[in-house]
Design an enzyme around this catalytic site. Structure first.
Site, PDB file in Angstrom:
ATOM      1  N   TYR A 221       0.835  -1.216   0.000  1.00 36.17           N
ATOM      2  CA  TYR A 221       0.000   0.000   0.000  1.00 36.17           C
ATOM      3  C   TYR A 221       0.856   1.246   0.000  1.00 36.17           C
ATOM      4  CZ  TYR A 221       0.606  -0.680   5.069  1.00 36.17           C
ATOM      5  OH  TYR A 221       1.127  -0.897   6.311  1.00 36.17           O
TER       6      TYR A 221
ATOM      7  N   ILE B  61       9.697  -2.645   2.002  1.00 37.53           N
ATOM      8  CA  ILE B  61       9.960  -1.511   2.901  1.00 37.53           C
ATOM      9  C   ILE B  61      11.471  -1.375   3.148  1.00 37.53           C
ATOM     10  CG2 ILE B  61       9.507  -0.528   5.188  1.00 37.53           C
ATOM     11  CD1 ILE B  61       6.863  -2.232   5.151  1.00 37.53           C
TER      12      ILE B  61
ATOM     13  N   ASP C 236      18.865 -10.578   5.166  1.00 38.02           N
ATOM     14  CA  ASP C 236      17.536 -11.090   4.859  1.00 38.02           C
ATOM     15  C   ASP C 236      17.717 -12.592   4.631  1.00 38.02           C
ATOM     16  OD1 ASP C 236      14.695  -9.839   3.293  1.00 38.02           O
ATOM     17  OD2 ASP C 236      15.211 -11.971   3.256  1.00 38.02           O
TER      18      ASP C 236
ATOM     19  N   ASN D 141      12.387 -15.231  14.108  1.00 39.42           N
ATOM     20  CA  ASN D 141      12.991 -13.949  14.532  1.00 39.42           C
ATOM     21  C   ASN D 141      12.352 -13.398  15.808  1.00 39.42           C
ATOM     22  OD1 ASN D 141      10.628 -12.667  13.721  1.00 39.42           O
ATOM     23  ND2 ASN D 141      11.473 -11.958  11.768  1.00 39.42           N
TER      24      ASN D 141
ATOM     25  N   THR E  57       9.957  -0.238  13.065  1.00 40.96           N
ATOM     26  CA  THR E  57       8.630   0.101  12.540  1.00 40.96           C
ATOM     27  C   THR E  57       7.992  -1.170  11.991  1.00 40.96           C
ATOM     28  OG1 THR E  57       9.649   0.694  10.442  1.00 40.96           O
ATOM     29  CG2 THR E  57       9.147   2.507  11.946  1.00 40.96           C
TER      30      THR E  57
ATOM     31  N   ARG F 137       7.547  -5.087  13.694  1.00 37.69           N
ATOM     32  CA  ARG F 137       6.670  -5.786  14.630  1.00 37.69           C
ATOM     33  C   ARG F 137       7.306  -5.812  16.011  1.00 37.69           C
ATOM     34  NH1 ARG F 137       3.191  -4.803  11.702  1.00 37.69           N
ATOM     35  NH2 ARG F 137       1.627  -6.152  10.768  1.00 37.69           N
TER      36      ARG F 137
ATOM     37  N   ASP G 288       7.879   1.861  17.008  1.00 41.81           N
ATOM     38  CA  ASP G 288       6.531   2.135  16.489  1.00 41.81           C
ATOM     39  C   ASP G 288       5.639   0.903  16.612  1.00 41.81           C
ATOM     40  OD1 ASP G 288       4.671   3.927  14.990  1.00 41.81           O
ATOM     41  OD2 ASP G 288       4.849   2.386  13.431  1.00 41.81           O
TER      42      ASP G 288
ATOM     43  N   GLU H 217      -0.264  -5.095  21.255  1.00 42.32           N
ATOM     44  CA  GLU H 217      -0.820  -3.745  21.063  1.00 42.32           C
ATOM     45  C   GLU H 217      -2.304  -3.752  21.409  1.00 42.32           C
ATOM     46  OE1 GLU H 217       0.184  -2.396  17.117  1.00 42.32           O
ATOM     47  OE2 GLU H 217       2.320  -2.655  17.528  1.00 42.32           O
TER      48      GLU H 217
ATOM     49  N   HIS I 169       2.267   2.752  16.396  1.00 46.21           N
ATOM     50  CA  HIS I 169       2.135   1.941  15.167  1.00 46.21           C
ATOM     51  C   HIS I 169       1.497   2.754  14.025  1.00 46.21           C
ATOM     52  CE1 HIS I 169       1.904  -2.507  13.759  1.00 46.21           C
ATOM     53  NE2 HIS I 169       2.102  -1.696  12.734  1.00 46.21           N
TER      54      HIS I 169
HETATM   55  C1  COI Z   1       0.663  -3.481   8.467  1.00 48.06           C
HETATM   56  O1  COI Z   1       0.301  -3.050   7.368  1.00 48.06           O
HETATM   57  O2  COI Z   1       0.677  -4.692   8.713  1.00 48.06           O
HETATM   58  C2  COI Z   1       1.053  -2.543   9.514  1.00 48.06           C
HETATM   59  O3  COI Z   1       1.883  -2.862  10.305  1.00 48.06           O
HETATM   60  C3  COI Z   1       0.323  -1.263   9.641  1.00 48.06           C
HETATM   61  C4  COI Z   1      -1.088  -1.492  10.034  1.00 48.06           C
HETATM   62  C5  COI Z   1      -1.305  -2.310  11.240  1.00 48.06           C
HETATM   63  C6  COI Z   1      -1.880  -0.246  10.044  1.00 48.06           C
END
Ligand code: COI
Length: 331
Positions: free
Chosen positions: A101, A157, A176, A213, A234, A236, A260, A265, A297
């Site tokens: 996205y 990313i 990786d 991991n 950013t 997990r 983040d 959560e 997050h």
């Molecule tokens: C994801 O796209 O998996 C993210 O970490 C962001 C989302 C939870 C808003």
């Protein structure tokens, strides 16, 4: 087709309405509620569900979906670690995600936080908020081009983060598990994350949470790091043992962290209008440190990303409805 959209935030509404206008033959209903066994009844009579949440999607939820003859779940995000995928498969539920996205949104935010740590912006803000407005030895930072950045996880990313770091002139190392050690496009890939931990000035996490991991950053690996190293996550929460990180920060074994993503959560974290406060004593203590940056997050949160998340999810449901499969099927 009839689509029910859970966890709808105000910033998603216009994108959902636009999609609905472009697809007048599809019925779309929305709720701000989370998608849980207690709220699934709202989707009775719908064929597909769109959802975006970091709280778990447990077995019981998929059992109920199957009992209600709802077979499609299209996530509006990428991560699938909070879904019981085995249960979904057992109950014949098909799931899609939105894999790309906006890798730029997350990569840019993680680099932003690295720059904030390197240029000590929290020290500057704290001093200014206290009414002081003058130079301080605390403000002397570091230049990104002089840093060795270690990237853990080089999917979309991680790769975009590497492109940004390259533009800044930083030296890059990467790990990786799917990529062989050696030089690839100006980046030195190493065979183990430990090789990064021992030499990197900046350690940036961009890996999905998988069993192998879990707590990759732990008391042992933290001890390998330079006392000047900073970590940014950013990705997990499960990648970091937070107790160990807190101790390492207290003992000056590393120089700072930007977080983040967190284990466990809460649902409230992703709600705009919640009155729930941060109560976790560990996060409160970490958040008070000038060399720790906490964010709920939200690295993904840009206009482009939100638009793509909504459209990606709703388009997948359309594909599921028409062909019983989606290009972005993950289970
Ligand atoms: C994801 O796209 O998996 C993210 O970490 C962001 C989302 C939870 C808003």
């Amino acid at each position: 087709m009839k689509i029910f959209v859970y966890n709808v935030r105000p910033d998603e509404v216009s994108f959902i309405k636009e999609w609905q206008t472009n697809h007048p033959d599809v019925e779309v209903a929305t709720t701000q509620d989370f998608f849980t066994v207690d709220t699934i009844d709202k989707a009775a009579g719908y064929t597909g569900i769109s959802a975006l949440q970091t709280i778990p999607y447990p077995r019981e939820l998929f059992k109920k979906m199957a009992a209600m003859h709802i077979t499609f779940l299209a996530l509006r995000n990428v991560g699938v670690d909070n879904l019981d995928l085995q249960a979904a498969s057992d109950y014949g539920i098909k799931i899609s995600n939105v894999p790309a996205y906006s890798p730029y949104a997350i990569a840019e935010f993680s680099v932003t936080q690295v720059l904030n740590l390197l240029r000590r912006t929290k020290y500057i803000d704290r001093q200014q908020l206290a009414g002081d407005f003058h130079w301080s030895p605390d403000f002397m930072g570091h230049e990104l081009r002089k840093q060795t950045v270690g990237v853990i996880g080089t999917g979309r990313i991680g790769r975009h983060a590497m492109a940004i770091y390259q533009a800044f002139g930083a030296s890059l190392m990467a790990y990786d598990p799917t990529i062989e050690a050696g030089d690839h496009d100006g980046v030195t890939y190493v065979a183990t994350p430990e090789e990064i931990f021992k030499v990197a000035d900046v350690i940036t996490l961009h890996a999905p949470a998988v069993k192998s991991n879990f707590h990759l950053i732990n008391a042992t690996t933290l001890k390998m790091m330079k006392p000047t190293a900073i970590i940014v996550n950013t990705a997990r929460g499960a990648l970091i043992d937070l107790d160990a990180l807190q101790k390492a920060l207290a003992n000056h074994e590393i120089a700072g962290a930007a977080l983040d993503a967190f284990e466990n959560e809460t649902a409230a974290m992703q709600q705009f209008d919640t009155t729930e406060k941060l109560t976790d004593p560990q996060l409160i203590a970490l958040g008070k440190l000038p060399n720790v940056l906490l964010s709920p997050h939200m690295a993904f949160h840009t206009d482009v990303a939100v638009n793509n998340m909504v459209n990606g999810s709703l388009n997948s449901l359309l594909e599921f409805g028409r062909q019983n499969q989606s290009e972005f099927q993950v289970g």
